[in-house]
Scaffold this motif. Structure first.
Motif, short mmCIF file in Angstrom:
data_model
loop_
_atom_site.label_atom_id
_atom_site.label_comp_id
_atom_site.label_asym_id
_atom_site.label_seq_id
_atom_site.Cartn_x
_atom_site.Cartn_y
_atom_site.Cartn_z
N ALA A 172 -76.05 23.61 18.61
CA ALA A 172 -74.64 23.47 18.22
C ALA A 172 -73.81 24.61 18.81
O ALA A 172 -74.33 25.71 19.03
CB ALA A 172 -74.52 23.49 16.70
N ILE A 173 -72.53 24.33 19.03
CA ILE A 173 -71.60 25.39 19.44
C ILE A 173 -70.86 25.83 18.17
O ILE A 173 -70.31 24.99 17.44
CB ILE A 173 -70.63 24.86 20.50
CG1 ILE A 173 -71.42 24.58 21.78
CG2 ILE A 173 -69.49 25.85 20.76
CD1 ILE A 173 -70.66 23.83 22.83
N LEU A 174 -70.88 27.14 17.92
CA LEU A 174 -70.18 27.67 16.74
C LEU A 174 -68.84 28.23 17.21
O LEU A 174 -68.76 28.92 18.24
CB LEU A 174 -71.03 28.76 16.08
CG LEU A 174 -72.46 28.35 15.71
CD1 LEU A 174 -73.15 29.47 14.95
CD2 LEU A 174 -72.49 27.06 14.91
N THR A 175 -67.82 27.95 16.44
CA THR A 175 -66.48 28.39 16.84
C THR A 175 -65.72 28.88 15.61
O THR A 175 -66.21 28.76 14.49
CB THR A 175 -65.76 27.24 17.60
OG1 THR A 175 -64.44 27.63 17.90
CG2 THR A 175 -65.73 25.96 16.80
N GLY B 160 -71.83 1.04 15.70
CA GLY B 160 -72.73 1.19 16.85
C GLY B 160 -72.33 2.33 17.78
O GLY B 160 -72.77 2.39 18.93
N ILE B 161 -71.50 3.25 17.28
CA ILE B 161 -71.09 4.40 18.09
C ILE B 161 -71.96 5.60 17.73
O ILE B 161 -72.07 5.95 16.55
CB ILE B 161 -69.58 4.72 17.86
CG1 ILE B 161 -68.74 3.51 18.28
CG2 ILE B 161 -69.17 5.98 18.62
CD1 ILE B 161 -67.27 3.62 17.92
N GLU B 162 -72.58 6.21 18.74
CA GLU B 162 -73.49 7.33 18.47
C GLU B 162 -72.72 8.63 18.22
O GLU B 162 -71.67 8.86 18.83
CB GLU B 162 -74.38 7.59 19.70
CG GLU B 162 -75.36 6.49 20.00
CD GLU B 162 -75.93 6.66 21.40
OE1 GLU B 162 -75.95 7.80 21.91
OE2 GLU B 162 -76.33 5.64 21.96
N THR B 163 -73.30 9.47 17.36
CA THR B 163 -72.71 10.80 17.13
C THR B 163 -73.76 11.90 17.23
O THR B 163 -73.41 13.08 17.30
CB THR B 163 -72.10 10.89 15.71
OG1 THR B 163 -73.18 10.75 14.76
CG2 THR B 163 -71.05 9.84 15.46
N GLY B 164 -75.04 11.54 17.15
CA GLY B 164 -76.10 12.54 17.11
C GLY B 164 -76.27 13.16 15.72
O GLY B 164 -77.10 14.04 15.52
N VAL B 165 -75.46 12.69 14.76
CA VAL B 165 -75.52 13.26 13.40
C VAL B 165 -76.49 12.44 12.55
O VAL B 165 -76.51 11.21 12.62
CB VAL B 165 -74.11 13.28 12.75
CG1 VAL B 165 -74.19 13.79 11.32
CG2 VAL B 165 -73.16 14.12 13.58
N ILE C 134 -75.62 22.39 10.97
CA ILE C 134 -76.33 22.40 12.27
C ILE C 134 -77.57 21.51 12.16
O ILE C 134 -77.85 20.69 13.04
CB ILE C 134 -76.73 23.84 12.65
CG1 ILE C 134 -75.48 24.70 12.89
CG2 ILE C 134 -77.64 23.83 13.88
CD1 ILE C 134 -75.78 26.20 13.04
N ASP C 135 -78.31 21.65 11.05
CA ASP C 135 -79.53 20.84 10.85
C ASP C 135 -79.20 19.35 10.80
O ASP C 135 -80.04 18.52 11.14
CB ASP C 135 -80.24 21.24 9.55
CG ASP C 135 -80.90 22.60 9.66
OD1 ASP C 135 -81.03 23.09 10.81
OD2 ASP C 135 -81.25 23.19 8.62
N ALA C 136 -78.00 19.03 10.35
CA ALA C 136 -77.61 17.61 10.29
C ALA C 136 -77.21 17.08 11.67
O ALA C 136 -76.90 15.90 11.81
CB ALA C 136 -76.47 17.43 9.29
N GLY C 137 -77.17 17.97 12.67
CA GLY C 137 -76.91 17.51 14.04
C GLY C 137 -75.46 17.60 14.49
O GLY C 137 -75.10 17.05 15.53
N LEU C 138 -74.61 18.29 13.71
CA LEU C 138 -73.21 18.43 14.15
C LEU C 138 -73.18 19.26 15.44
O LEU C 138 -73.76 20.36 15.47
CB LEU C 138 -72.38 19.13 13.07
CG LEU C 138 -71.62 18.28 12.06
CD1 LEU C 138 -70.90 17.12 12.70
CD2 LEU C 138 -72.50 17.78 10.97
N PRO C 139 -72.52 18.78 16.48
CA PRO C 139 -72.56 19.50 17.76
C PRO C 139 -71.65 20.72 17.82
O PRO C 139 -71.87 21.63 18.60
CB PRO C 139 -72.12 18.45 18.78
CG PRO C 139 -71.28 17.49 17.99
CD PRO C 139 -71.83 17.48 16.59
N ARG C 140 -70.58 20.73 17.02
CA ARG C 140 -69.65 21.87 16.98
C ARG C 140 -69.27 22.13 15.54
O ARG C 140 -68.88 21.20 14.82
CB ARG C 140 -68.37 21.56 17.76
CG ARG C 140 -68.40 22.01 19.20
CD ARG C 140 -67.03 21.87 19.83
NE ARG C 140 -66.96 22.58 21.09
CZ ARG C 140 -67.47 22.13 22.22
NH1 ARG C 140 -68.08 20.97 22.27
NH2 ARG C 140 -67.36 22.85 23.34
N VAL C 141 -69.35 23.38 15.15
CA VAL C 141 -69.02 23.72 13.76
C VAL C 141 -68.07 24.92 13.75
O VAL C 141 -68.37 25.97 14.35
CB VAL C 141 -70.30 24.08 12.95
CG1 VAL C 141 -69.95 24.38 11.49
CG2 VAL C 141 -71.35 22.97 13.03
#
Ligand code: HMG
Ligand code: MG
Length: 311
Positions: A78-81, A266-271, A40-47
């Motif tokens: 982040a969304i946790l699943t 050049g593609i963004e991920t937010g990570v 989550i701290d690394a910026g992953l949007p879904r885990v």
């Protein structure tokens, strides 16, 4: 084709589930929770944090309830699943306030039987109440279709089989279908054929790719997906997750390999790639061996070079 790439992509992290489910040793609950927090701290949007399957089938994740309980109070971004195979699994997920779950089944009959002990027809019946209850309480459901690129028991899987399973899962209410190369046998030409068939029926926003890197073609397959408009890709920190049908081979596509390639294009991920490396180093500590991710090795070596040159 490369001029039509998306500007932003969602990286769906499966390490704590798909990665750890294959670990021979049991990772303590608090370490699993530390790992999820690092992701989550690394910026992953879904885990995908764990799996509410029968613990006798997947002993490495027997503490799913404890992992989910420890993260119950977590609130965004982040969304946790978590994986859920049936209503029993859903009960457990809902007990811990999960807002999203993922069901899974296989495109081939034999893999489905071996993995979840049901025919495909029985699986739809088992999933129907899961989807109905999730819709009633506003829980989103993702669905995996496994062995799309090939089945360890049946070999090649016909596109018609993949389409039938995909269609049924969409009808049941899956917000997204994650197409899985479970044994990592796919190649880019095949990926194009599979996506051509699926995207003929399913809007591209509802399709994700879940590539395993067993034979080294996961990124090449993702590139085909990117060119065809796919914007969600599954990956596992450090490539964690073996493949039981190819002992010693790497498993899932490593998250750092994917993020490193996307950012380079050049593609963004937010990570935050640097923090992702920190999380992968934590996993290496937890599992007690080096991970297979290639970008990880290169990024750690680059860190060491920088450190030495600044001394
Ligand atoms: P079953 O044995 O047929 O289940 O397993 P059952 O309904 O007959 O029940 C038998 C016992 O299991 C009962 O307990 C149930 O309560 C219990 P008993 O009365 O004997 O004490 N049980 C459960 N306990 C806890 N949680 C549950 C649950 N359900 C039943 N949810 C089942 C059917 C589906 C449960 C079993 O086959 C199973 O757990 N399979 C899991 C397989 C698995 O996790 N595989 C790996 C994940 S899939 C994957 O990795 C692919 C993916 O990454 C995509 C890709 O790469 O392609 C997603
Ligand atoms: Mg998988």
């Amino acid at each position: 084709m490369l001029d039509r790439l998306p500007q932003r992509v969602q990286v769906y992290e499966v390490g704590p589930r798909d990665g750890l489910q294959n670990e021979p040793g049991f990772i303590p609950t608090e370490d699993k929770v530390r790992l999820v927090r690092a992701l989550i701290d690394a910026g992953l949007p879904r885990v995908e944090i764990t799996s509410f399957v029968n613990p006798r089938w997947i002993p490495a994740l027997a503490d799913a309830d404890h992992v989910a309980a420890a993260l119950e109070a977590y609130e965004g971004p982040a969304i946790l699943t978590a994986l859920v195979p049936n209503e029993r699994g859903l009960d457990r997920a809902l007990d811990h306030g999960m807002r999203e779950v993922a069901v899974f089944m296989s495109a081939s009959e034999s893999h489905n039987q071996r993995n979840i002990n049901k025919t495909r027809a029985e699986t739809y019946d088992a999933f129907a109440p899961v989807f109905a209850r999730c819709a009633a309480v506003g829980v989103a459901v993702r669905a995996y279709v496994s062995v799309v690129w090939g089945c360890p028991y049946e070999g090649e899987v016909a596109a018609a089989e993949v389409l039938e399973v995909t269609r049924r899962l969409i009808e049941l209410g899956a917000y997204q279908i994650s197409l899985g190369d479970t044994i990592g046998v796919g190649n880019p030409a095949q990926t194009r054929r599979i996506l051509d068939a699926v995207l003929n029926e399913v809007p591209v926003e509802r399709v994700a790719l879940h590539m395993h890197d067993t034979r080294g073609a996961a990124l090449a397959n993702c590139l085909v997906g990117l060119e065809m408009g796919v914007t969600t890709f599954d990956a596992s920190l450090g490539g964690l997750g073996g493949c039981p049908y190819a002992p010693g081979a790497s498993g899932n596509l490593a998250t750092e390999d994917l993020v490193n390639m996307l950012h380079g294009m050049g593609i963004e991920t937010g990570v935050d790639l640097d923090r992702l490396v920190d999380a992968a180093l934590l996993v290496e500590q937890l599992v007690g061996r080096p991970l297979t991710g290639r970008a990880l090795k290169a990024l750690v070596a680059a860190r060491q070079t920088r450190r030495r040159s600044s001394e």
